[in-house]
Scaffold this active site. Structure first.
Site, PDB file in Angstrom:
ATOM      1  CG  HIS A 177      -2.126   0.854   1.041  1.00 28.83           C
ATOM      2  ND1 HIS A 177      -2.241   2.070   1.663  1.00 28.83           N
ATOM      3  CD2 HIS A 177      -3.247   0.706   0.282  1.00 28.83           C
ATOM      4  CE1 HIS A 177      -3.404   2.621   1.307  1.00 28.83           C
ATOM      5  NE2 HIS A 177      -4.026   1.812   0.467  1.00 28.83           N
ATOM      6  CG  HIS A 198      -5.550   5.701  -2.944  1.00 29.18           C
ATOM      7  ND1 HIS A 198      -4.249   5.378  -2.697  1.00 29.18           N
ATOM      8  CD2 HIS A 198      -6.304   4.831  -2.236  1.00 29.18           C
ATOM      9  CE1 HIS A 198      -4.211   4.356  -1.849  1.00 29.18           C
ATOM     10  NE2 HIS A 198      -5.445   3.997  -1.555  1.00 29.18           N
ATOM     11  CG  HIS A 207      -7.738  -0.786  -2.600  1.00 29.95           C
ATOM     12  ND1 HIS A 207      -7.683   0.326  -3.412  1.00 29.95           N
ATOM     13  CD2 HIS A 207      -6.966  -0.496  -1.522  1.00 29.95           C
ATOM     14  CE1 HIS A 207      -6.930   1.248  -2.826  1.00 29.95           C
ATOM     15  NE2 HIS A 207      -6.477   0.788  -1.683  1.00 29.95           N
ATOM     16  CG  HIS A 326     -12.001   4.364   1.359  1.00 28.87           C
ATOM     17  ND1 HIS A 326     -11.207   5.370   0.866  1.00 28.87           N
ATOM     18  CD2 HIS A 326     -11.159   3.358   1.713  1.00 28.87           C
ATOM     19  CE1 HIS A 326      -9.945   4.981   0.905  1.00 28.87           C
ATOM     20  NE2 HIS A 326      -9.881   3.771   1.405  1.00 28.87           N
ATOM     21  CG  HIS A 330      -8.398   4.802   5.533  1.00 24.97           C
ATOM     22  ND1 HIS A 330      -7.263   4.055   5.662  1.00 24.97           N
ATOM     23  CD2 HIS A 330      -9.038   4.318   4.442  1.00 24.97           C
ATOM     24  CE1 HIS A 330      -7.207   3.137   4.695  1.00 24.97           C
ATOM     25  NE2 HIS A 330      -8.287   3.280   3.929  1.00 24.97           N
ATOM     26  CG  PHE A 347      -3.039   6.686   1.280  1.00 25.99           C
ATOM     27  CD1 PHE A 347      -4.197   6.035   1.662  1.00 25.99           C
ATOM     28  CD2 PHE A 347      -3.140   7.676   0.315  1.00 25.99           C
ATOM     29  CE1 PHE A 347      -5.426   6.371   1.112  1.00 25.99           C
ATOM     30  CE2 PHE A 347      -4.361   8.017  -0.241  1.00 25.99           C
ATOM     31  CZ  PHE A 347      -5.502   7.366   0.156  1.00 25.99           C
ATOM     32  CG  HIS A 360      -9.572  -1.308   1.650  1.00 23.53           C
ATOM     33  ND1 HIS A 360      -9.893  -0.727   0.440  1.00 23.53           N
ATOM     34  CD2 HIS A 360      -8.979  -0.351   2.390  1.00 23.53           C
ATOM     35  CE1 HIS A 360      -9.502   0.539   0.455  1.00 23.53           C
ATOM     36  NE2 HIS A 360      -8.939   0.790   1.620  1.00 23.53           N
TER      37      HIS A 360
HETATM   38 CU1  C2O Z   1      -5.653   2.257  -0.501  1.00 24.16          CU
HETATM   39 CU2  C2O Z   1      -8.294   2.638   1.954  1.00 24.16          CU
HETATM   40  O1  C2O Z   1      -6.839   2.879   0.869  1.00 24.16           O
END
Ligand code: C2O
Length: 598
Positions: A177, A198, A207, A326, A330, A347, A360
């Site tokens: 990632h 992203h 992902h 999403h 995070h 990230f 995810h």
């Molecule tokens: Cu690649 Cu939730 O991020």
């Protein structure tokens, strides 16, 4: 700021509250007769024999041959698409031997020198999806059995104990990632342009592959090829806390110390509104999900993210789920006491928290559900642009073999061998309540957008935007050239003709959508390239009955502290009635078969 509106009778939201009206919890979507149970995705996309249409371009072929060691990759191109080829090439996988250090920014200071490059090898093969003998069913994490949790924990523990230089080791997996998101890779042949997966249409496919291999590695480590990752069911009130298996035992392999200690048992705040009333938070969450999945979408790219191909600047624009729920999760889980919101809040470190993969899995599930939604009037959900289908990435598989994978193989999860446990979708019908038609807006009170943009968003701002058409037009609000300080968490919400200015309530018809981004650092400077977002107005016009007005009043509510966002422009456009040129009929998502997959 004074309200622009005369007060008028408001419709109570109580009748839509899942806790007050249990029938809203028991939605019909889990019934065996529902199409969600009958859909069979039989993809016809051929995979490895079809390389991209641009392989006649010597430039591309050369680079690939270098990268792929002259494997038999350059077959004749005949893509399964009748979409006219766009003018660019797909994003190529990174050149591992040129992987650089990743970077991150912390309060304006560069934390350079994060090494998250994978082990080097020149042995790369094109990945072929293996035949599916038994479907893996990813369970809702809150409902997982003790036996399942034991296995999951054991597998994760074994992953953490693999030698540090084994590409399947947990830290190596986390670094995937970091490398793809914090500027460790350049686009091959494109100077110093970063690869960024992203804020563009690669978000879901990348992902999906990432979890696919992570899941297979876990399965291999416990000798169980049917092992399936759990999903954090944050779109359902019963799943709106961190799944207990991740927080209860500090000795568990699923535990991570770098999380916001205040939120370990709290109800997740998908709007980051800081609303204190739990019922309000849940209602906001369901509204957000309805909006991201249905109400705000007028084009597949609104959901998937904007077009991104070879030579593109990174970050052309996030899809609705990426920039909304999403990103909020995070930020909400990441530890504010850490320098950069580690682990989940940044990230580069997100993959170091085992919860990342569970989060995810639900993000991926949103894609899966969106493909199958019967009611969002979008028949065309499959992007057929070759620059999308032929984009590719590199991963190490469960045997530590480096493989090259393509976006085109990700459309059908069942072909990839996994499915999701069926759970109620209480957001499906969670439309905000209709609001009474209001008195014509008082135009004198709000400046016209033309006088305000470009706009630095460091406070609540309210202004008018002229509509293109009076009457029943299908319209979209476009916020253009959003440039952000990439080192910060930034979020703002967009309201239209909002009458009460209560920013902690999103469960109302005037809520139009959200922009949010996580801190990450592009290699060049702190400013992220500009992106645009599109928010569908049509349903909102109906919900508050303002289709006939000639302007709307927009309120932008930043949820972050201080400056960091500049919006270049704002306008209303009409939704083209033609099917989107980048999408073709989604036969997979609409074909029903007699076989239930339940
Ligand atoms: Cu690649 Cu939730 O991020």
């Amino acid at each position: 700021m004074t309200s622009l509106y005369l007060s008028c009778a408001t419709t109570t939201t109580a009748s839509r509250h899942p806790f007050l009206k249990p029938q809203h919890v028991i939605t019909t979507h889990a019934k065996p007769s529902h199409p969600l149970h009958q859909i069979s995705c039989s993809s016809t996309t051929s995979q490895n024999q079809n390389d991209d249409t641009k392989s006649q371009s010597g430039k591309v072929v050369d680079r690939r041959n270098v990268l792929l060691g002259m494997g038999g990759l350059c077959g004749a191109a005949n893509l399964v698409s009748n979409t006219p080829a766009a003018s660019a090439n797909p994003i190529l996988p990174p050149e591992l031997n040129k992987c650089g250090t990743a970077t991150n920014w912390n309060n304006g200071e560069s934390l350079d020198g994060i090494n998250c490059c994978p082990p080097l090898t020149t042995d790369i093969i094109d990945y072929k999806l293996p035949p599916v003998f038994r479907m893996k069913i990813r369970p809702s994490a809150h409902r997982a059995s003790a036996e399942y949790m034991y296995k999951y924990n054991l597998a994760t523990d074994r992953m953490k104990r693999l030698p540090a230089d084994d590409p399947r080791n947990f830290m190596q997996q986390a670094n995937i990632h970091c490398a793809y998101c914090n500027g460790a890779y350049d686009q091959p042949g494109q100077g110093t342009l970063d690869i960024q997966i992203h804020k563009c249409w690669l978000f879901f496919p990348f992902h999906r592959w990432y979890l696919y291999f992570y899941e297979r590695i876990l399965g291999k480590l416990i000798g169980d090829p049917t092992f399936a990752l759990p999903f954090w069911n944050w779109d359902n009130p019963k799943g709106m806390t961190i799944p207990p298996m991740f927080v209860e035992d500090p000795r568990s392999a699923l535990y991570d110390r770098k999380r916001n200690q205040k939120n370990l048992r709290a109800v997740v705040d998908l709007g980051l509104t800081d609303a204190t009333d739990t019922l309000q938070v849940v209602s906001n969450n369901l509204t957000i999900m309805h909006n991201e999945m249905i109400r705000g979408i007028s084009d597949p790219l609104d959901f998937m993210g904007a077009r991104y191909s070879e030579g593109s600047d990174p970050n052309p624009g996030e899809g609705s789920v990426e920039r909304g729920s999403h990103t909020s999760i995070h930020a909400w889980v990441g530890d504010p006491e850490q320098p950069s919101g580690e682990d989940l809040g940044n990230f580069y470190s997100a993959g170091r928290d085992p919860l990342f993969y569970c989060h995810h899995a639900n993000v991926d599930r949103m894609w899966y559900l969106w493909q199958r939604l019967p009611n969002n009037k979008l028949p065309d959900k499959r992007i057929t642009d070759p620059d999308y289908l032929n984009a590719s990435f590199l991963f190490y598989d469960e045997n530590a073999q480096l493989v090259k994978v393509y976006v085109r193989d990700t459309f059908d999860n069942r072909r990839m061998g996994f499915d999701y446990e069926r759970i109620d979708l209480p957001w499906m019908d969670y439309r905000p309540p209709l609001q009474a038609a209001r008195t014509k807006i008082n135009k004198v009170d709000a400046p016209n957008a033309k006088t305000l943009f470009p706009l630095k968003l460091d406070r609540v701002v309210r202004f008018q935007v002229d509509k293109t058409k009076k009457g029943k037009a299908d319209e979209i609000l476009v916020l253009e050239n959003i440039t952000v300080d990439a080192s910060k968490l930034l979020k703002f919400d967009v309201f239209v003709n909002d009458e009460d200015d209560n920013p902690s309530e999103l469960d109302k018809a005037s809520y139009l959508g959200t922009y949010a981004q996580l801190p990450h650092k592009p290699r060049s400077g702190t400013t992220s390239n500009s992106s645009s977002i599109r928010l569908k107005l049509t349903d909102l016009y109906d919900d508050i009955d303002i289709g006939d007005d000639d302007a709307i009043v927009v309120t932008l509510v930043p949820r972050h502290q201080g400056p960091g966002v500049t919006i270049g422009g704002i306008k209303i456009i009409e939704n083209p009635t033609k099917p989107n040129p980048t999408a073709a009929a989604a036969t997979d998502a609409t074909t029903t078969t007699a076989t239930s997959s339940g």
